[in-house]
Motif scaffolding. Structure first.
Motif, PDB file in Angstrom:
ATOM      1  N   ARG A   1       0.880  -1.180   0.000  1.00 18.78           N
ATOM      2  CA  ARG A   1       0.000   0.000   0.000  1.00 18.78           C
ATOM      3  C   ARG A   1       0.912   1.222   0.000  1.00 18.78           C
ATOM      4  N   LEU A   2       0.831   2.003  -1.068  1.00 22.40           N
ATOM      5  CA  LEU A   2       1.734   3.126  -1.241  1.00 22.40           C
ATOM      6  C   LEU A   2       0.954   4.405  -1.478  1.00 22.40           C
ATOM      7  N   TRP A   3       1.236   5.409  -0.677  1.00 20.38           N
ATOM      8  CA  TRP A   3       0.702   6.746  -0.928  1.00 20.38           C
ATOM      9  C   TRP A   3       1.746   7.511  -1.735  1.00 20.38           C
ATOM     10  N   ALA A   4       1.336   8.023  -2.905  1.00 19.97           N
ATOM     11  CA  ALA A   4       2.312   8.650  -3.791  1.00 19.97           C
ATOM     12  C   ALA A   4       1.667   9.715  -4.652  1.00 19.97           C
ATOM     13  N   SER A   5       2.498  10.624  -5.135  1.00 21.16           N
ATOM     14  CA  SER A   5       2.056  11.640  -6.087  1.00 21.16           C
ATOM     15  C   SER A   5       3.035  11.673  -7.253  1.00 21.16           C
ATOM     16  N   SER A   6       2.562  12.227  -8.382  1.00 24.95           N
ATOM     17  CA  SER A   6       3.379  12.316  -9.586  1.00 24.95           C
ATOM     18  C   SER A   6       3.451  13.757 -10.060  1.00 24.95           C
ATOM     19  N   SER A   7       4.544  14.085 -10.721  1.00 23.49           N
ATOM     20  CA  SER A   7       4.675  15.424 -11.307  1.00 23.49           C
ATOM     21  C   SER A   7       3.872  15.555 -12.597  1.00 23.49           C
ATOM     22  N   THR A   8       3.367  14.407 -13.112  1.00 19.70           N
ATOM     23  CA  THR A   8       2.568  14.415 -14.332  1.00 19.70           C
ATOM     24  C   THR A   8       1.207  13.767 -14.046  1.00 19.70           C
ATOM     25  N   ASP A   9       0.468  13.464 -15.111  1.00 17.41           N
ATOM     26  CA  ASP A   9      -0.868  12.885 -14.916  1.00 17.41           C
ATOM     27  C   ASP A   9      -0.864  11.360 -14.847  1.00 17.41           C
ATOM     28  N   ASP A  10       0.324  10.749 -14.705  1.00 19.93           N
ATOM     29  CA  ASP A  10       0.407   9.300 -14.572  1.00 19.93           C
ATOM     30  C   ASP A  10       1.771   8.938 -14.005  1.00 19.93           C
ATOM     31  N   MET A  11       1.976   7.672 -13.679  1.00 17.32           N
ATOM     32  CA  MET A  11       3.301   7.194 -13.271  1.00 17.32           C
ATOM     33  C   MET A  11       3.324   5.669 -13.326  1.00 17.32           C
ATOM     34  N   ASP A  12       4.488   5.134 -13.692  1.00 18.46           N
ATOM     35  CA  ASP A  12       4.741   3.697 -13.634  1.00 18.46           C
ATOM     36  C   ASP A  12       5.611   3.420 -12.420  1.00 18.46           C
ATOM     37  N   ILE A  13       5.146   2.507 -11.572  1.00 18.98           N
ATOM     38  CA  ILE A  13       5.887   2.179 -10.357  1.00 18.98           C
ATOM     39  C   ILE A  13       6.363   0.736 -10.444  1.00 18.98           C
ATOM     40  N   PHE A  14       7.655   0.546 -10.192  1.00 20.64           N
ATOM     41  CA  PHE A  14       8.277  -0.779 -10.223  1.00 20.64           C
ATOM     42  C   PHE A  14       8.780  -1.111  -8.825  1.00 20.64           C
ATOM     43  N   VAL A  15       8.490  -2.319  -8.375  1.00 22.39           N
ATOM     44  CA  VAL A  15       8.804  -2.731  -7.007  1.00 22.39           C
ATOM     45  C   VAL A  15       9.570  -4.046  -7.024  1.00 22.39           C
ATOM     46  N   SER A  16      10.598  -4.144  -6.187  1.00 20.34           N
ATOM     47  CA  SER A  16      11.300  -5.411  -5.994  1.00 20.34           C
ATOM     48  C   SER A  16      11.482  -5.658  -4.498  1.00 20.34           C
ATOM     49  N   LEU A  17      11.436  -6.930  -4.111  1.00 17.89           N
ATOM     50  CA  LEU A  17      11.766  -7.351  -2.751  1.00 17.89           C
ATOM     51  C   LEU A  17      13.057  -8.148  -2.808  1.00 17.89           C
ATOM     52  N   ARG A  18      13.980  -7.879  -1.878  1.00 20.05           N
ATOM     53  CA  ARG A  18      15.287  -8.520  -1.912  1.00 20.05           C
ATOM     54  C   ARG A  18      15.706  -9.021  -0.523  1.00 20.05           C
ATOM     55  N   ASN A  19      16.540 -10.040  -0.539  1.00 20.85           N
ATOM     56  CA  ASN A  19      17.088 -10.661   0.670  1.00 20.85           C
ATOM     57  C   ASN A  19      18.535 -10.197   0.814  1.00 20.85           C
ATOM     58  N   ILE A  20      18.836  -9.426   1.862  1.00 20.13           N
ATOM     59  CA  ILE A  20      20.155  -8.822   2.048  1.00 20.13           C
ATOM     60  C   ILE A  20      20.854  -9.479   3.241  1.00 20.13           C
ATOM     61  N   ASP A  21      22.084  -9.961   3.017  1.00 17.86           N
ATOM     62  CA  ASP A  21      22.812 -10.638   4.095  1.00 17.86           C
ATOM     63  C   ASP A  21      23.501  -9.618   5.005  1.00 17.86           C
ATOM     64  N   PRO A  22      24.119 -10.047   6.120  1.00 16.64           N
ATOM     65  CA  PRO A  22      24.733  -9.095   7.061  1.00 16.64           C
ATOM     66  C   PRO A  22      25.848  -8.252   6.456  1.00 16.64           C
ATOM     67  N   GLN A  23      26.444  -8.709   5.354  1.00 13.20           N
ATOM     68  CA  GLN A  23      27.510  -7.942   4.713  1.00 13.20           C
ATOM     69  C   GLN A  23      26.965  -6.947   3.678  1.00 13.20           C
ATOM     70  N   GLY A  24      25.653  -6.921   3.514  1.00 14.70           N
ATOM     71  CA  GLY A  24      25.044  -5.993   2.572  1.00 14.70           C
ATOM     72  C   GLY A  24      24.913  -6.522   1.164  1.00 14.70           C
ATOM     73  N   ASN A  25      25.161  -7.810   0.964  1.00 13.16           N
ATOM     74  CA  ASN A  25      25.041  -8.420  -0.354  1.00 13.16           C
ATOM     75  C   ASN A  25      23.668  -9.048  -0.535  1.00 13.16           C
ATOM     76  N   GLU A  26      23.160  -9.016  -1.768  1.00 10.42           N
ATOM     77  CA  GLU A  26      21.877  -9.639  -2.035  1.00 10.42           C
ATOM     78  C   GLU A  26      22.036 -11.151  -2.192  1.00 10.42           C
ATOM     79  N   VAL A  27      21.143 -11.895  -1.554  1.00 12.91           N
ATOM     80  CA  VAL A  27      21.054 -13.338  -1.757  1.00 12.91           C
ATOM     81  C   VAL A  27      20.006 -13.559  -2.834  1.00 12.91           C
ATOM     82  N   VAL A  28      20.449 -13.949  -4.024  1.00 16.20           N
ATOM     83  CA  VAL A  28      19.538 -14.101  -5.163  1.00 16.20           C
ATOM     84  C   VAL A  28      19.047 -15.543  -5.258  1.00 16.20           C
TER      85      VAL A  28
END
Length: 566
Positions: free
Chosen positions: A426-453
């Motif tokens: 659930r995202l509350w958002a505004s756009s500078s134009t009359d539309d917007m495309d929003i892209f979302v990713s969820l990631r698993n980050i280890d203690p060293q800051g690296n992504e576990v893919v």
């Protein structure tokens, strides 16, 4: 029709079967579909397995779209490389010795099947129906037909099953979209035109019906519906999209639905959605990870398929009815997973947990925020339209350009934590134009800051999951939506007022992962399609100029809803 005796098993030389080439299956309009029929070489009647698709019944697996570098890689991973293997179809070299007849059919307008090419259409439903009924009435058939196959060969199964052909006994759709608009052509309302154009030109058109190569290019064009153009010219989900796709309320035959946790943007959603909402009383769900096709041909994959098909087509007590209906791979990153059986999906014991976005600290917290904060990111004005063959970004790094995205992280998990099921932002958002495309990713980050893919259907470096939304297509069907999954109507474009704040419910496709202790979940929101999904890595149908502001706290409770499994 040509008959030949072939050595099915060239390794052992123990089995001989029959191939009947260019069988002409009559259609209700007087035309016919060309097919290859593979049969055991002994007397009797057999259950029939059917596939129908636009890839060419005689084309070997290794020759499908050679320009696509993933095909050779997929082929190299297969345990089975026999001479009769065709892209995404069941291999007769395995199934014929099991006592099945296989019918591999060229779709109308493909290969040796005359007529107008119109893929994923209402006419395909009718043709498939006629082919099933023809096979069910042949002297070599026991009158029971099953459908099995991957991707397009699964998508067409959902569609024809909703037409309820009397001789259809069961289906095995393996990684196959149900809703052609929302899952295949317009995920989140954003046109996937890069892949669709490539697939059409390299996977479909080379196999268009053209006997003796005598048709001119003008004749070929006149004898087909240009699928990418149809998609481009039908940007909303109107009645034509609904008629092409399956009506789940009318699918009543037994189902074995096989999905992939890490194929967001292609097939993942359809297999889950159909398992939940198809009218069938008997339905099973299997969810794996890794290759889009390799698992279908493994000993383990075939054992599952055979247990299902032997029960419903041969009447053999395989133990299927005494097993739980859900078999899930529980991923831990990379290629690591364990199997677990469940009784339903989503799981009843799911703890639906909100993690609130904090634009001030960039944290995800379980406590609502007492004050409003906001954060901006830029539109993707400088991104070029590119071929989907362009290498995708392999792993996440914070060092990359941050002006086009914002990041939110949980605190390190204090103990091993599993999420499994549908996910919503659930995202509350505004756009500078009359539309917007929003892209979302969820990631698993280890203690060293690296992504576990994760090992996914089309990438060895897939994140946990992904989601998309074109804000003007945010309208949802309240009766079909749930707290954890919005159902978009996609039937009306509702443009934005620039700089006005809107609540957006963004579907993040179903997934699963076990976080190790000390790992964090990272939520990435931006104007670019991040790595891992070739469906939306490419194409020029974008809202390029929208600068976006995300709001959190007070009346703007932006949150990530996670399915935590205790």
């Amino acid at each position: 029709m040509n008959q030949s005796v072939i050595n099915i098993n060239e390794t052992t030389n123990h089995f001989y079967g029959l191939i009947w080439k260019e069988v002409q299956i009559p259609m209700r309009d007087g035309s016919y579909l060309a097919a290859n029929l593979y049969q055991p070489d002994f007397p009797g009647e057999f259950p029939v397995l059917i596939t129908i698709c636009p890839y060419g019944k005689d084309l070997h697996f290794s020759q499908f779209a050679p320009i696509n570098p993933t095909i050779a890689k997929e082929y190299s991973q297969l345990q089975d490389k026999g001479p009769l293997l065709s892209w995404e179809t069941p291999n007769p070299e395995f199934w014929v010795p099991q006592g099945y007849a296989l019918l591999r059919i060229d779709e109308r307008g493909i290969g040796n099947s005359p007529g107008k090419l119109d893929i994923l259409s209402e006419s395909l439903k009718r043709d498939y129906y006629d082919a099933i009924e023809w096979a069910g009435n042949q002297s070599w058939s026991i009158g029971k037909v099953g459908l099995i196959g991957i991707s397009y060969l699964a998508m067409s199964q959902w569609a024809v099953a909703s037409e309820q052909p009397p001789h259809l006994a069961c289906i095995v759709p393996w990684e196959g979209t149900v809703d052609y608009y929302a899952e295949f052509c317009y995920p989140g309302g954003i046109q996937a035109n890069g892949f669709l154009s490539f697939w059409w030109k390299n996977g479909i058109l080379p196999r268009q019906y053209n006997p003796d190569k005598k048709f001119s290019e003008e004749q070929l064009i006149a004898n087909r519906v240009e699928f990418p153009e149809m998609v481009k010219n039908t940007p909303l989900r109107d009645e034509s999209w609904i008629k092409r796709s399956a009506d789940l309320s009318k699918i009543k035959v037994p189902i074995l639905s096989a999905s992939n946790w890490f194929s967001a943007g292609m097939h993942t959603r359809g297999n889950f959605h159909a398992f939940q909402y198809a009218a069938a009383e008997n339905k099973w769900l299997e969810v794996h990870i890794g290759s889009h096709v390799a698992g279908f041909y493994t000993e383990e994959g075939r054992a599952l398929q055979k247990k299902f098909l032997d029960y419903w087509l041969k009447g053999i007590d395989t133990g299927l009815m005494r097993e739980p209906k859900v078999k899930l791979a529980i991923p831990r990153g990379g290629k690591n997973y364990t199997w677990r059986y469940e009784n339903e999906y989503p799981l009843k014991r799911t703890q639906w947990t909100r993690f609130y976005l904090d634009a001030n600290s960039n944290r995800l917290t379980k406590e609502p925020l007492p004050r409003m904060t906001s954060q901006d990111y830029e539109g993707d004005r400088d991104q070029e339209s590119a071929s989907w063959l362009k290498p995708m970004r392999k792993v996440f790094t914070k060092a990359e350009d941050s002006s086009k995205r914002v990041l939110f992280e949980t605190a390190p998990f204090e103990h091993e934590t599993e999420i499994l099921g549908p996910i919503k932002l659930r995202l509350w958002a505004s756009s500078s134009t009359d539309d917007m495309d929003i892209f979302v990713s969820l990631r698993n980050i280890d203690p060293q800051g690296n992504e576990v893919v994760n090992s996914g259907a089309l990438s060895e470096a897939f994140p946990i999951s992904k989601g998309w939304l074109r804000a003007s297509l945010r309208k949802t069907d309240e009766k079909r939506s749930t707290e954890y999954k919005p159902y978009y109507t996609f039937d009306e474009s509702q443009k934005l007022t620039p700089h006005e704040v809107y609540p957006l419910d963004i579907e993040i496709w179903d997934s699963a992962i076990v976080f190790d202790k000390g790992h964090r979940l990272l939520l990435e929101i931006g104007s670019q399609s991040q790595c891992g999904c070739f469906m939306l890595e490419t194409g020029d149908d974008r809202i390029w100029d929208a600068d976006v502001t995300i709001y959190t706290g007070e009346k703007f409770e932006s949150y990530l809803l996670l399915p935590i499994i205790p």
